[in-house]
Structure formats: C-alpha cells, structure tokens
Write an enzyme that holds these catalytic residues in place. Structure first.
Site, PDB file in Angstrom:
ATOM      1  N   ASP A   2     -13.428  -3.922  -2.128  1.00  0.00           N
ATOM      2  CA  ASP A   2     -13.307  -3.769  -0.675  1.00  0.00           C
ATOM      3  C   ASP A   2     -14.695  -3.993  -0.102  1.00  0.00           C
ATOM      4  O   ASP A   2     -15.622  -3.229  -0.395  1.00  0.00           O
ATOM      5  CB  ASP A   2     -12.810  -2.369  -0.311  1.00  0.00           C
ATOM      6  N   ASP A  34       0.875  -1.175   0.000  1.00  0.00           N
ATOM      7  CA  ASP A  34       0.000   0.000   0.000  1.00  0.00           C
ATOM      8  C   ASP A  34       0.906   1.216   0.000  1.00  0.00           C
ATOM      9  O   ASP A  34       1.765   1.360   0.879  1.00  0.00           O
ATOM     10  CB  ASP A  34      -0.881   0.018   1.251  1.00  0.00           C
TER      11      ASP A  34
END
EC number: 4.3.2.10
Length: 258
Positions: free
Chosen positions: A130, A11
């Site tokens: 997500d 990330d």
C-alpha cells in the site's frame, strides 16, 4: 504474450464484503461467498480476498470464509489479512487459498516472505504494498509503504521495497495506490509503471478504477500484468465479461470463455 488478468477484489471485515474511499468510510457490499460465485460465473481470472482489519484488530484468519468460497468457486483465490507466521500460510493454503498475500507482516518480518517462498514456492506468495505519494511538487516522485490497512507509515520507499520483496521470493506484487483507492480516478500510473519496470515478477495494479479504460491503462500505460478492481464490479456498473471484451478490443490479450 501472456494473457492479462482481471481480478475482482473483495475487502472483507467481520465476514462481510465492504468498500471504502482512501481506505476509510467503509460501506457494506454483500456476502463473500455469493459475490465470489458471481465473479467466477462472469469469467474472472482470479479473486483476491483481503481481511482489511485483521492485522489492526489482531484478529485470526478468515479460514471459514475461504473454505466456503473454495468449495464453490474454482478459480485461483489469493487471500491476505492477519498472516503473521509460516503456520498461517499453511492453514490458509489448506483451507483452499491458492496464493497468500502478506503486507504488514512482510514489513515486520521480511524473512517470513523468504521462508514462505522457500517452503511453498514463489508462485503462491504475493506481497501487497500500500503506497502513498510523499514527494512534493517538482521533486522526483517518491512513494512510501504504509501498513495496518494504510494507518501506519514505514519510511520504506515503495519501489525499493518491491524490489527487495521480489528478491526474497515474492512471486507477485499487489500494488495499491492509497491516493487513488476508491476514488474512481484511475490507477496511479506513474507508481504502477515505476514498480512494474523495477521488478522481474508480475505486478497487479490496484486502487482507483472507475471505468473500463482505467483497466486498459493499467496494462498499457502502467505496464502491469494484471488489474484489480472492486467498486465497479461490486455495485454492478460493469461485469468482468464486459471488462474483458473492452480490453480485447484494445488489443490486450485476455482469456475469454473457458
């Protein structure tokens, strides 16, 4: 049976690798090029780079980072974050990405997935989902799709959305449980299995890995084709090699060595 893949996830925000819990509380984990090189040496099958604040901050693509990584790392790179148009897909592929991940942009414009797949091939289009559990105790399980780094609910059902994305030409689904992200409590196996069993394309399980057994569970109990993890690799708790060894011992086919 095809080898199951282990994919470290980086990330990235503002050019640094970070890791959070439940999509917040980010802490610095290092330089993306150095970390990617380390995972390549350890035998990772692929690496996923997600610019987790590009969409919400309205920032451009991380082309410089991808060019730097691609010049030193020779395993497939999946890149996501800030992809808003067909031109962005082309620019990232030209910078050295092998696959492009779309999340918020797929929800905003599902046709983008169809167009990108038609132009570049399904094999390089990944749709990242997500998902957060929204069903109450005792109800049939339901998960909602969230966008903008987990900040925005969409009302979309995660399983139905995964099915639609596969029909539109996504070659792979990257499925993250927001409830498990960074918790080290293991994948949401119910979610992973529901999506994996619903779509004809590979599913990458993500969110919650705390030990090597969790990785094996994602494959054996979650029916995923690949498992993605961040914290356990970034902070040196395990190497990718140890993870592969463990999975091989559990009877899961993995690629070991070149």
């Amino acid at each position: 049976m095809l080898a199951k893949r282990i994919i470290p996830c980086l990330d990235v925000t503002n050019g640094r690798v970070v890791k959070g819990v439940n999509f917040v509380e980010l802490r610095d984990a290092g330089d993306p090029v150095e970390i990617a090189r380390r995972y390549d040496e350890q035998g990772a099958d692929e690496i996923t780079f997600l610019d987790i604040t590009a969409t919400s901050d309205g920032r451009d693509l991380m082309l410089g980072i991808i060019e730097a990584v691609a010049s030193q790392v020779f395993i497939p790179l999946t890149v996501g974050g800030g992809v808003r148009a067909l031109e962005d897909v082309r620019r990232l592929l030209n910078a050295g990405a092998d696959k492009i991940s779309m999340n918020s942009s797929a929800v905003a414009n599902p046709q983008l997935v169809s167009d990108a797949s038609a132009r570049h091939g399904a094999q390089c289009i990944v749709v990242a989902i997500d998902a957060k559990k929204v069903s109450a105790e005792g109800e049939a399980p339901r998960w909602e799709v969230f966008t903008h780094g987990g900040r925005k609910g969409t009302g979309l059902d995660a399983v139905a959305w995964a099915r639609e994305m596969a029909q539109r030409g996504a070659g792979e689904i990257l499925l993250t449980s927001m409830d498990r992200d960074g918790t080290k409590a293991g994948f949401d196996l119910e979610l992973t299995r529901a999506v994996s069993d619903a779509v004809p394309v590979p599913v990458i399980a993500s969110g919650g890995v705390g030990n090597l057994q969790h990785l094996a569970d994602g494959i054996q109990r979650g029916h995923a084709d690949a498992v993605l993890a961040a914290s356990i690799f970034h902070y040196g708790e395990y190497t990718v090699g140890q993870a592969k060894q463990f999975m091989a011992e559990q009877g899961i086919p993995v690629r070991i060595g070149s």
